[in-house]
Enzyme design. Structure first.
Site, mmCIF file in Angstrom:
data_model
loop_
_atom_site.group_PDB
_atom_site.id
_atom_site.type_symbol
_atom_site.label_atom_id
_atom_site.label_comp_id
_atom_site.label_asym_id
_atom_site.label_seq_id
_atom_site.Cartn_x
_atom_site.Cartn_y
_atom_site.Cartn_z
ATOM 1 N N SER A 115 0.826 -1.214 0.000
ATOM 2 C CA SER A 115 0.000 0.000 0.000
ATOM 3 C C SER A 115 0.856 1.258 0.000
ATOM 4 O O SER A 115 1.851 1.345 0.730
ATOM 5 C CB SER A 115 -0.896 0.040 1.244
ATOM 6 O OG SER A 115 -1.840 -0.999 1.220
ATOM 7 N N ASP A 151 -14.525 2.266 8.476
ATOM 8 C CA ASP A 151 -15.096 2.300 7.141
ATOM 9 C C ASP A 151 -15.491 3.758 6.912
ATOM 10 O O ASP A 151 -16.361 4.280 7.616
ATOM 11 C CB ASP A 151 -16.323 1.380 7.056
ATOM 12 C CG ASP A 151 -16.891 1.328 5.640
ATOM 13 O OD1 ASP A 151 -16.821 2.352 4.928
ATOM 14 O OD2 ASP A 151 -17.403 0.265 5.246
ATOM 15 N N TYR A 178 -10.652 4.113 -16.246
ATOM 16 C CA TYR A 178 -10.609 4.685 -14.881
ATOM 17 C C TYR A 178 -12.013 5.182 -14.498
ATOM 18 O O TYR A 178 -12.407 5.166 -13.334
ATOM 19 C CB TYR A 178 -9.554 5.787 -14.785
ATOM 20 C CG TYR A 178 -9.141 6.101 -13.354
ATOM 21 C CD1 TYR A 178 -8.556 5.109 -12.556
ATOM 22 C CD2 TYR A 178 -9.332 7.358 -12.808
ATOM 23 C CE1 TYR A 178 -8.183 5.385 -11.250
ATOM 24 C CE2 TYR A 178 -8.958 7.643 -11.502
ATOM 25 C CZ TYR A 178 -8.378 6.647 -10.724
ATOM 26 O OH TYR A 178 -8.017 6.931 -9.436
ATOM 27 N N LYS A 227 -11.963 11.307 -8.348
ATOM 28 C CA LYS A 227 -10.699 12.043 -8.146
ATOM 29 C C LYS A 227 -10.863 13.526 -8.486
ATOM 30 O O LYS A 227 -10.240 14.371 -7.832
ATOM 31 C CB LYS A 227 -9.562 11.424 -8.970
ATOM 32 C CG LYS A 227 -9.085 10.047 -8.479
ATOM 33 C CD LYS A 227 -8.605 10.041 -7.043
ATOM 34 C CE LYS A 227 -7.894 8.727 -6.693
ATOM 35 N NZ LYS A 227 -7.685 8.587 -5.228
HETATM 36 P P1 NAD Z 1 -4.455 -0.073 -1.613
HETATM 37 O O1 NAD Z 1 -5.480 -1.061 -2.038
HETATM 38 O O2 NAD Z 1 -3.280 -0.558 -0.908
HETATM 39 O O3 NAD Z 1 -5.140 1.100 -0.765
HETATM 40 C C1 NAD Z 1 -6.492 1.462 -0.896
HETATM 41 C C2 NAD Z 1 -7.053 1.512 0.505
HETATM 42 O O4 NAD Z 1 -8.390 1.997 0.523
HETATM 43 C C3 NAD Z 1 -7.080 0.126 1.180
HETATM 44 O O5 NAD Z 1 -6.348 0.155 2.376
HETATM 45 C C4 NAD Z 1 -8.557 -0.096 1.455
HETATM 46 O O6 NAD Z 1 -8.783 -0.823 2.666
HETATM 47 C C5 NAD Z 1 -9.033 1.343 1.579
HETATM 48 N N1 NAD Z 1 -10.486 1.451 1.485
HETATM 49 C C6 NAD Z 1 -11.306 1.086 0.459
HETATM 50 N N2 NAD Z 1 -12.582 1.284 0.788
HETATM 51 C C7 NAD Z 1 -12.592 1.805 2.046
HETATM 52 C C8 NAD Z 1 -13.615 2.215 2.960
HETATM 53 N N3 NAD Z 1 -14.920 2.115 2.647
HETATM 54 N N4 NAD Z 1 -13.248 2.691 4.186
HETATM 55 C C9 NAD Z 1 -11.937 2.781 4.523
HETATM 56 N N5 NAD Z 1 -10.936 2.398 3.716
HETATM 57 C C10 NAD Z 1 -11.259 1.910 2.493
HETATM 58 O O7 NAD Z 1 -4.046 0.693 -2.978
HETATM 59 P P2 NAD Z 1 -3.156 2.020 -3.212
HETATM 60 O O8 NAD Z 1 -2.783 1.950 -4.647
HETATM 61 O O9 NAD Z 1 -2.128 2.136 -2.179
HETATM 62 O O10 NAD Z 1 -4.234 3.183 -3.086
HETATM 63 C C11 NAD Z 1 -4.102 4.251 -2.168
HETATM 64 C C12 NAD Z 1 -4.489 5.576 -2.816
HETATM 65 O O11 NAD Z 1 -3.559 5.870 -3.851
HETATM 66 C C13 NAD Z 1 -5.872 5.585 -3.459
HETATM 67 O O12 NAD Z 1 -6.478 6.849 -3.202
HETATM 68 C C14 NAD Z 1 -5.558 5.472 -4.926
HETATM 69 O O13 NAD Z 1 -6.566 6.025 -5.727
HETATM 70 C C15 NAD Z 1 -4.286 6.292 -4.982
HETATM 71 N N6 NAD Z 1 -3.461 6.110 -6.194
HETATM 72 C C16 NAD Z 1 -3.015 4.873 -6.533
HETATM 73 C C17 NAD Z 1 -2.232 4.715 -7.668
HETATM 74 C C18 NAD Z 1 -1.751 3.358 -8.105
HETATM 75 O O14 NAD Z 1 -1.409 3.191 -9.271
HETATM 76 N N7 NAD Z 1 -1.687 2.373 -7.229
HETATM 77 C C19 NAD Z 1 -1.894 5.844 -8.446
HETATM 78 C C20 NAD Z 1 -2.367 7.105 -8.054
HETATM 79 C C21 NAD Z 1 -3.151 7.222 -6.921
HETATM 80 O O1 0WE Z 2 -6.912 4.868 -7.991
HETATM 81 C C1 0WE Z 2 -6.519 3.849 -8.529
HETATM 82 C C2 0WE Z 2 -7.233 2.532 -8.292
HETATM 83 C C3 0WE Z 2 -8.321 2.627 -7.275
HETATM 84 C C4 0WE Z 2 -9.251 1.446 -7.219
HETATM 85 C C5 0WE Z 2 -8.891 0.161 -7.551
HETATM 86 C C6 0WE Z 2 -9.822 -0.877 -7.435
HETATM 87 C C7 0WE Z 2 -9.516 -2.294 -7.823
HETATM 88 C C8 0WE Z 2 -10.357 -3.276 -7.054
HETATM 89 C C9 0WE Z 2 -10.532 1.691 -6.803
HETATM 90 N N1 0WE Z 2 -11.443 0.719 -6.689
HETATM 91 C C10 0WE Z 2 -11.107 -0.553 -6.976
HETATM 92 N N2 0WE Z 2 -12.072 -1.531 -6.861
HETATM 93 C C11 0WE Z 2 -11.787 -2.839 -6.918
HETATM 94 O O2 0WE Z 2 -12.689 -3.695 -6.830
HETATM 95 N N3 0WE Z 2 -5.430 3.913 -9.376
HETATM 96 C C12 0WE Z 2 -4.899 5.219 -9.697
HETATM 97 C C13 0WE Z 2 -4.833 2.739 -10.033
HETATM 98 C C14 0WE Z 2 -5.477 2.595 -11.379
HETATM 99 O O3 0WE Z 2 -6.672 2.025 -11.508
HETATM 100 C C15 0WE Z 2 -7.005 2.070 -12.850
HETATM 101 C C16 0WE Z 2 -6.002 2.710 -13.557
HETATM 102 C C17 0WE Z 2 -5.007 3.062 -12.607
HETATM 103 C C18 0WE Z 2 -3.736 3.787 -12.867
HETATM 104 C C19 0WE Z 2 -8.151 1.611 -13.501
HETATM 105 C C20 0WE Z 2 -8.262 1.764 -14.873
HETATM 106 C C21 0WE Z 2 -7.265 2.417 -15.585
HETATM 107 C C22 0WE Z 2 -6.120 2.892 -14.941
#
Ligand code: NAD
Ligand code: 0WE
Length: 258
Positions: free
Chosen positions: A19, A64, A158, A165
């Site tokens: 994460s 949550d 997305y 976002k």
């Molecule tokens: P991750 O799955 O590790 O983290 C997402 C978190 O959201 C999890 O800990 C999950 O438990 C929590 N969550 C979901 N629903 C929830 C709820 N109802 N109440 C409380 N918590 C809840 O994935 P990550 O990639 O570390 O995502 C963290 C942040 O980074 C997100 O906002 C995501 O959009 C953002 N982000 C991710 C990427 C990527 O490519 N991974 C890129 C840009 C931004």
């Molecule tokens: O913010 C995100 C992902 C957030 C996310 C991911 C999931 C996967 C599992 C939110 N909800 C869910 N629900 C699920 O059930 N990112 C920035 C990563 C991401 O997600 C994409 C991307 C990128 C980058 C989805 C489509 C296209 C690009």
């Protein structure tokens, strides 16, 4: 460095060691911060408790973000362990239904549209409001959230997360205005794709990573540690006059038009 010696940080959004929130938490702990964590759901409780234990966390509690009662209880508990004071809030939470991250955005039903906005954007407003008195009690503080370019441009698949976002990005600016008079800063880090739990399950993620490698000015990926470096800057006093902004950690991808 010990930029965070004596600072108290609450971190929302750790699910496992991949994460982004965990990379940020570790960086804060390495530089002297005391930490508290929330987790969502029993499935990840033990994972978060184990990770929190490795940084000597003060508090690990369920939240949550859809629940006003959960949010109120969390900040009540934080106030109890830290004498009514908090310095830093890390918001790293997002969720949309898996079926809405494929196919057409046009097909998103009303209930799942609002669920994505509720969890991924309104949660920043709700937690910032609950944190405000605790941060103000310490003379100010810093809030950081995680965003993605898909809130500004249409990134295929997305979809509703992009709308969430965009809402989050606008909320950062309005919160920055409201909370600024109490010396509370609010900023976002816009990260390029990182292989976390939330990213791995996405169809076409590998193809997107390949495209990113070709088109980003630096022609390479970023990792969660890069995001943590940027978040730590925004959370630190080095950024004392930085608020309402987005710091891109995306190898320059956002600057391109092709
Ligand atoms: P991750 O799955 O590790 O983290 C997402 C978190 O959201 C999890 O800990 C999950 O438990 C929590 N969550 C979901 N629903 C929830 C709820 N109802 N109440 C409380 N918590 C809840 O994935 P990550 O990639 O570390 O995502 C963290 C942040 O980074 C997100 O906002 C995501 O959009 C953002 N982000 C991710 C990427 C990527 O490519 N991974 C890129 C840009 C931004
Ligand atoms: O913010 C995100 C992902 C957030 C996310 C991911 C999931 C996967 C599992 C939110 N909800 C869910 N629900 C699920 O059930 N990112 C920035 C990563 C991401 O997600 C994409 C991307 C990128 C980058 C989805 C489509 C296209 C690009």
């Amino acid at each position: 460095m010990s930029r965070f010696a004596g600072k108290r940080a609450l971190v929302l959004g750790v699910a496992n060691k991949r994460s982004i929130a965990w990379a940020i938490a570790k960086r804060l702990a390495d530089e002297g911060a005391e930490l508290a964590f929330t987790f969502q759901g029993e499935r990840i409780e033990s994972s978060v408790r184990n990770l929190a234990g490795t940084v000597g966390s003060k508090l690990v509690t369920a939240c949550d973000v859809r629940s006003d009662e959960d949010v109120a209880r969390v900040f009540q508990e934080v106030g109890e362990v830290w004498d009514g004071g908090l310095d830093l809030l890390v918001h790293s939470v997002a969720f949309a239904a898996a079926e809405d991250l494929e196919g057409r955005f046009t097909d998103t039903p009303r209930d799942r549209f609002w669920m994505a906005v509720d969890i991924s954007a309104y949660s920043l407003v709700a937690t910032a409001r609950a944190a405000e008195p605790l941060l103000a009690a310490r003379g100010g503080g810093s809030i950081v959230t995680m965003t993605y370019l898909g809130g500004e441009r249409a990134v295929p698949h997305y979809n509703v997360m992009g709308v969430a976002k965009a809402t989050l990005d606008a909320s950062v600016k309005y919160l920055a205005w409201d909370l600024g008079e109490k010396s509370i800063r609010v900023n976002a880090v816009s990260a390029g794709p990182v292989r976390t739990l939330a990213a791995r399950s996405i169809a076409g993620f590998t193809e997107m990573e390949r495209m990113f490698e070709e088109r980003a000015p630096l022609r390479r990926h970023i990792d969660a540690g890069d995001v943590a470096t940027a978040a730590a800057y925004l959370l630190s006093d080095e950024a004392k006059n930085v608020t309402g902004t987005t710091l891109y950690v995306d190898a320059g991808y956002h600057a391109m038009g092709m």
